[in-house]
Design a protein around this motif. Structure first.
Motif, PDB file in Angstrom:
ATOM      1  N   PHE A 564       0.844  -1.211   0.000  1.00 30.21           N
ATOM      2  CA  PHE A 564       0.000   0.000   0.000  1.00 30.21           C
ATOM      3  C   PHE A 564       0.877   1.258   0.000  1.00 30.21           C
ATOM      4  O   PHE A 564       0.660   2.196  -0.774  1.00 30.21           O
ATOM      5  N   ASN A 565       1.880   1.264   0.858  1.00 34.00           N
ATOM      6  CA  ASN A 565       2.766   2.434   0.934  1.00 34.00           C
ATOM      7  C   ASN A 565       3.479   2.667  -0.394  1.00 34.00           C
ATOM      8  O   ASN A 565       3.610   3.801  -0.853  1.00 34.00           O
ATOM      9  N   ALA A 566       3.926   1.569  -1.004  1.00 29.12           N
ATOM     10  CA  ALA A 566       4.651   1.700  -2.269  1.00 29.12           C
ATOM     11  C   ALA A 566       3.729   2.297  -3.326  1.00 29.12           C
ATOM     12  O   ALA A 566       4.136   3.169  -4.099  1.00 29.12           O
ATOM     13  N   THR A 618       2.802  11.549   6.332  1.00 31.24           N
ATOM     14  CA  THR A 618       2.925  12.757   5.525  1.00 31.24           C
ATOM     15  C   THR A 618       1.720  12.844   4.603  1.00 31.24           C
ATOM     16  O   THR A 618       1.707  13.649   3.694  1.00 31.24           O
ATOM     17  N   LYS A 619       0.716  12.003   4.853  1.00 32.20           N
ATOM     18  CA  LYS A 619      -0.402  11.942   3.910  1.00 32.20           C
ATOM     19  C   LYS A 619      -1.627  12.660   4.448  1.00 32.20           C
ATOM     20  O   LYS A 619      -2.723  12.548   3.882  1.00 32.20           O
ATOM     21  N   GLY A 620      -1.465  13.354   5.559  1.00 35.20           N
ATOM     22  CA  GLY A 620      -2.575  14.125   6.108  1.00 35.20           C
ATOM     23  C   GLY A 620      -3.726  13.230   6.508  1.00 35.20           C
ATOM     24  O   GLY A 620      -3.516  12.163   7.104  1.00 35.20           O
ATOM     25  N   LEU A 626      -0.026   4.462  10.878  1.00 38.67           N
ATOM     26  CA  LEU A 626       0.089   3.232  11.673  1.00 38.67           C
ATOM     27  C   LEU A 626       0.676   2.074  10.864  1.00 38.67           C
ATOM     28  O   LEU A 626       1.083   1.075  11.436  1.00 38.67           O
ATOM     29  N   GLY A 627       0.704   2.254   9.565  1.00 35.20           N
ATOM     30  CA  GLY A 627       1.135   1.143   8.703  1.00 35.20           C
ATOM     31  C   GLY A 627       2.515   0.624   9.065  1.00 35.20           C
ATOM     32  O   GLY A 627       2.684  -0.528   9.457  1.00 35.20           O
ATOM     33  N   LEU A 628       3.494   1.503   8.991  1.00 33.02           N
ATOM     34  CA  LEU A 628       4.857   1.046   9.258  1.00 33.02           C
ATOM     35  C   LEU A 628       5.030   0.685  10.722  1.00 33.02           C
ATOM     36  O   LEU A 628       5.822  -0.196  11.057  1.00 33.02           O
TER      37      LEU A 628
HETATM   38 MG    MG Z   1       0.776   3.263   5.066  1.00 25.22          MG
END
Ligand code: MG
Ligand code: ADP
Lengths: 801, 186
Positions: A564-566, A618-620, A626-628
């Motif tokens: 998801f982050n990628a 950093t995505k507001g 919480l992902g990482l």
């Molecule tokens: Mg994430």
């Protein structure tokens, strides 16, 4: 001169001028009055003398009645130009002669005869007039009248006025000059003093001193003033050092307040002391209440070498000697002005390094001494009482700050724990709900595809004369059904309720990767495509891969988050590569890696450092941060390692490294063999008619005798009726999820009637039961829906040999 | 009060104004003789006689008239109660030269002027002021002569005669007079 000197000068001047002026005025007035009066007198006298002379000269003229002569005599008045009129009267008072010739008689007294009493002189406003008797011997012959104007007097008065003005002017100038001279002598000391006071007031410079001038009482004044200045200077100095110490205290307090860990608090305190108090050497000893020992905890930056030299490096234990340190441990501030005189080991150690003045300040929290602040200087007797007081206060602050740092640490820990558990709970709640929903859906799908699966398998196996095309189609259908079943089971697995305790199982990373890639397809493929971006996902899986010990669902969650982050990092598309690889052989050093690499925006240094923090995003609004953090939590629970390589604009690689579990075990798929069972009497219980029909059809084809009952209740009745008839079924196959009476109850009833009859449970929820191998009571075998024919056969063969 | 004062002052002024009303210079003019009588008497004040003139302080100052008396009672009136340096003034009339006695002023009438030589000789060494109204008397040795000029009586003085007699005539008297004889201004 300063502006404050003007008024005193001016006032003095004014006083002098005023007194001079008044004296001058009074004198001038007296003088003028005197002059005026005497002038009047003398005017009268002069006029009288002249008149008398002329009167005496005119006797003959009167006596012998000679007016011409009389007029001639009167012309003698010419001698005085101020005499404007004169007249001679005979003894009868008749006008006899006038002066000057032709004078209008109207202006004259008309009559002045014998015995006329107007004799004498009178002043009028404009003139002085007089009567003088004209007598020869005792005989009065007539009267003389004279009139003199007052021009002379007025001229005189004008002269006086001029003189007064001149004298006044000269006197005032003189007074000014003299007073200036005198003033200078008088004012000089005052002004000098005023200048000094101004200097003091404006510059706050208390070092200046007023100079003695040797004038009058001013020296006394100056001395007193200087004395006062000295006192002010002293107290100012005291105040200054007090203030600077206060500033230092404030500075240190501020600096310590910004720090939360003990070592850096101690460091900043010692450094500030070294630089600002200053001290030559300082260190902090921590006191262990249990073992009653003092340990060097921190040494000031400037004193590191010295500390090593005298053996006071951090970690060194210091014996508590009987006097100084023990008193300090008891809570007192100890000041040794000169340690040369002290025989205890610790002071001697300091003395050996040339440090002679020592202050031990206790660090007290809740009336417990937990440490000692040691401040030293080379010069003996160099700590003032003010500095001791300061060190005492400082030690209190440091103690407080340390205490706070500890509290802060504990609080932070508690907070982190709390947040972690909150997060977990939240996640669990969400997953539980999703899991329940997924289970329901999975159950229904499994039920729905069961007939398809059964018939397809049966057809492929037994249908004679199947064309190649039909066989192909059927094979494709079968694979598709398998895929559906696999997807459903993975989905269920994914949302499976979390165990509170991590149960480790052997996990195949490649499989987990494949599952996650498939599951996240909508996110990396469909959604970006809808936006017109293209994410190219490549998997590069090492084969063979060692298994790892872990919780597969957690690893999958972590991988999901990384993918998801990628994808988030590549809003305009890019390449997403998921790689597995291994290092080391079959030994304990072997490790298994998963790498997720993207070609996205990457992270700058700050983000990279902080990205693991919970809630850092950093995505507001879109990000949870919480992902990482979750990934990191998984990594820690698995004793795994996490590496992030990234730079802004350079893409990101996240690498997970697990310890490998043994050597790679490649499980070769078992060859499918067709098991032929003896014909059996089977009771089939299910609430789904489609399933019953398909199962019945396929099993009957194997030669079994099938009794089908719709629902659990009917099934139990059927079984007991058959038992009563003595025709006990060889085996019971029942669905687990049925309304009213479910599979478990059916199994229980069956075992209650005939404990030896095997029960096979079919379940749309079954994967977990199977995996955990914890079949419910009374059930001999659990099979997942959709049931596979070969599995059923194997189970029958196993249970009813 | 102020009004009353102002009114009083007004009255006083009015009265004063009435009293000082000028009588004028031209009152009834005295006759020549009258004037001469007064003059005769006046001479006693402008002439100094030698100290030994009077034997005692009580001796009278005598004005003698020689010849007919032109003054009559007027002279007596003029000298009544008058004194010269403490000496009471008396008038004596001499009808002829023989009668002439000790006197300080001797008026020689016109009628006697013919014998002036005799008279003067008689009076020589006596300190007697001689006066006459006769023309040319002064030239002839009379000390003071009345002369009428422009209807005014003027004096002609023979200073020499006076000095010779030991008399000092006041310069005041000399100034308005005409000096005759030796020392006269020609
Ligand atoms: Mg994430
Ligand atoms: N692959 C990546 N590329 C660039 N930045 C990333 C990547 N992964 C994580 N980050 C950064 O780390 C932050 C934290 O990520 P994460 O903990 O997953 O929270 P979230 O994704 O909700 O923001 C992200 O906001 C992002 O800035």
């Amino acid at each position: 001169m300063s502006r404050s000197s003007t008024p005193i000068r001016r006032t003095l001047m004014r006083m002098i001028f005023l007194s001079c002026g008044v004296v001058l005025l009074v004198t001038s007035c007296a003088f003028c009055a005197y002059e005026f009066l005497t002038f009047r007198q003398s005017s009268i006298q002069q006029l009288q003398i002249l008149s008398r002379a002329i009167a005496s000269n005119s006797t003959a003229a009167l006596a012998f009645d000679n007016p011409e002569d009389a007029a001639g005599v009167l012309t003698a008045f010419r001698a005085d130009p101020h005499i404007v009129a004169a007249a001679l009267y005979d003894a009868h008072g008749n006008l006899f002669a006038v002066y000057p010739q032709g004078l209008a008689v109207q202006g004259l007294p008309s009559h002045a005869g014998e015995g006329y009493t107007g004799a004498g002189y009178t002043f009028s406003r404009t003139a002085l007039t007089g009567f003088e008797p004209v007598a020869e011997g005792s005989k009065q012959l007539g009267m003389l009248f004279v009139e003199s104007d007052l021009n002379a007097m007025y001229a005189r008065i004008r002269l006086y006025a001029l003189i007064v003005v001149l004298v006044g002017g000269v006197a005032v100038s003189l007074a000014y000059l003299i007073s200036r001279r005198l003033q200078h002598r008088l004012l000089q000391p005052i002004l000098a003093l005023a200048q000094t006071t101004t200097a003091v007031a404006e510059r706050h410079d208390y070092t200046v001193r007023a100079a003695r001038t040797g004038a009058y009482e001013f020296d006394l004044f100056t001395d007193t003033f200087n004395q006062m200045l000295t006192q002010i200077q002293e107290s100012e100095g005291k105040l200054q050092s007090q203030v600077s110490r206060l500033n230092l205290l404030q500075h240190i307090t501020h600096a310590t307040g910004e720090r939360q860990d003990l070592p850096s608090i101690f460091q900043v305190v010692l450094r500030s002391l070294e630089e600002n108090l200053p001290i030559d050497f300082g260190c902090l000893l921590l006191h262990d209440d249990v073992s009653k020992t003092l340990t060097v905890s921190a040494v000031g930056a400037g004193g590191q070498d010295l500390a090593r030299q005298i053996g006071l490096s951090p970690g060194v234990e210091v014996p508590i000697d009987a006097n100084g340190l023990s008193r300090c441990i008891a809570g007192q501030l100890v000041h040794e002005p000169d340690v040369e005189q002290v025989q205890f080991p610790f002071p001697r150690r300091l003395a050996a390094a040339g440090l002679r003045s020592v202050v031990f300040a206790p660090l007290i929290v809740e009336s417990q001494v937990f440490g000692v602040l040691v401040s030293t200087r080379r010069a003996a007797h160099s700590f003032s009482s003010g500095e001791c007081e300061f060190l005492k206060q400082l030690s209190e602050h440091v103690a407080l700050a340390s205490h706070q740092a500890r509290l802060h640490g504990a609080l932070q820990q508690a907070y982190d724990d709390l947040r972690q558990s909150q997060h977990t709970t939240m996640q669990q709640e969400r997953l539980r709900a999703l899991g329940q929903m997924a289970s329901g859906i999975a159950h229904d799908i499994n039920n729905a595809i069961s007939p398809v699966s059964l018939y397809t398998e049966a057809l492929l196996e037994r249908e004679p004369g199947l064309s190649e095309r039909s066989r192909n189609y059927l094979t494709t259908i079968q694979r598709a059904i398998e895929d559906v079943a696999g997807t459903v089971s993975r989905m269920r697995e994914f949302y499976r309720e979390r165990d509170s305790q991590l149960t480790l199982e052997r996990v195949q990373l490649n499989r987990a990767v494949q599952q996650v890639v498939e599951l996240t397809r909508p996110r990396w493929s469909d959604l970006p495509q809808a936006r017109g971006a293209m994410v190219d996902l490549q998997t590069d899986l090492a084969d063979p891969m060692p298994e790892v010990m872990g919780a597969e669902h957690e690893i999958r969650d972590a991988l999901t988050n990384l993918i998801f982050n990628a994808v988030d990092a590549m809003p305009t598309g890019g390449t997403l590569r998921v790689r597995t690889r291994k290092t080391g052989g079959a030994d304990s050093e072997a490790r298994a890696f998963i790498e997720v690499t993207d070609t996205g925006v990457g992270m700058d240094e700050d983000t990279r450092r902080r990205c693991l923090e919970p809630f850092y995003t950093t995505k507001g609004e879109r990000g949870s941060g919480l992902g990482l953090a979750m990934v990191y939590g998984m990594i820690q629970r698995h004793s795994a390692e996490l590496e992030i390589e990234s730079a802004a604009g350079q893409g990101t690689t996240v690498r997970l490294s697990f310890p490998a579990y043994g050597s790679s075990v490649v499980v070769a798929p078992k060859a499918q063999q067709v098991i032929v069972n003896r014909p059996l009497r089977i009771l089939l219980v299910d609430d789904d008619p489609m399933l019953i029909k398909s199962l019945k059809d396929t099993l009957q084809e194997d030669g079994h005798a099938i009794t089908a009952s719709h629902g659990g209740h009917q099934g139990i009745e059927e079984f007991s009726a058959a038992a009563k008839r003595g025709e006990v079924f060889d085996v019971v196959v029942t669905d687990l999820g049925m309304p009213h009476v479910d599979g478990r109850k059916v199994a229980a009833s069956v075992k209650g009637i005939s404990p030896t009859t095997p029960v096979i449970l079919l379940t749309g929820w079954g994967q977990r039961l199977i995996a955990a191998n914890d079949a419910p009571a009374h059930v001999d075998k659990v099979l997942a829906k959709p049931p596979r024919l070969h599995e059923l056969r194997a189970a029958l063969a196993e249970l009813v040999p | 009060m102020a009004v009353l004062k102002g009114a009083l002052r007004l009255v006083l002024f009015a009265v004063a104004g009435f009293m000082v009303y000028p009588r004028g210079l031209a009152a009834d003019t005295p006759t020549e003789d009258q004037v001469q009588a007064v003059f005769l008497y006046n001479f006693s004040r402008f002439v100094e006689w030698p100290a030994q003139t009077f034997a005692t302080p009580d001796d009278p100052f005598v004005i003698g008239i020689l010849g007919s008396d032109p003054f009559g009672a007027r002279l007596d009136e003029a000298v009544r109660n008058e004194q010269v340096n403490g000496h009471p003034l008396t008038v004596r009339r001499f009808h002829n030269l023989a009668e002439v006695d000790n006197c300080q002023i001797l008026f020689v009438d016109r009628s006697e002027i013919a014998r002036i030589g005799q008279i003067l000789a008689l009076l020589d060494h006596r300190s007697t002021l001689t006066v006459s109204q006769a023309d040319g008397a002064a030239q002839r040795g009379v000390m003071i002569q009345f002369a009428t000029e422009n209807s005014r009586i003027r004096l002609r003085i023979n200073v020499e005669s006076a000095r010779a007699s030991g008399l000092t005539i006041s310069s005041k008297l000399l100034r308005p007079a005409e000096i005759v004889g030796k020392g006269a201004k020609e």
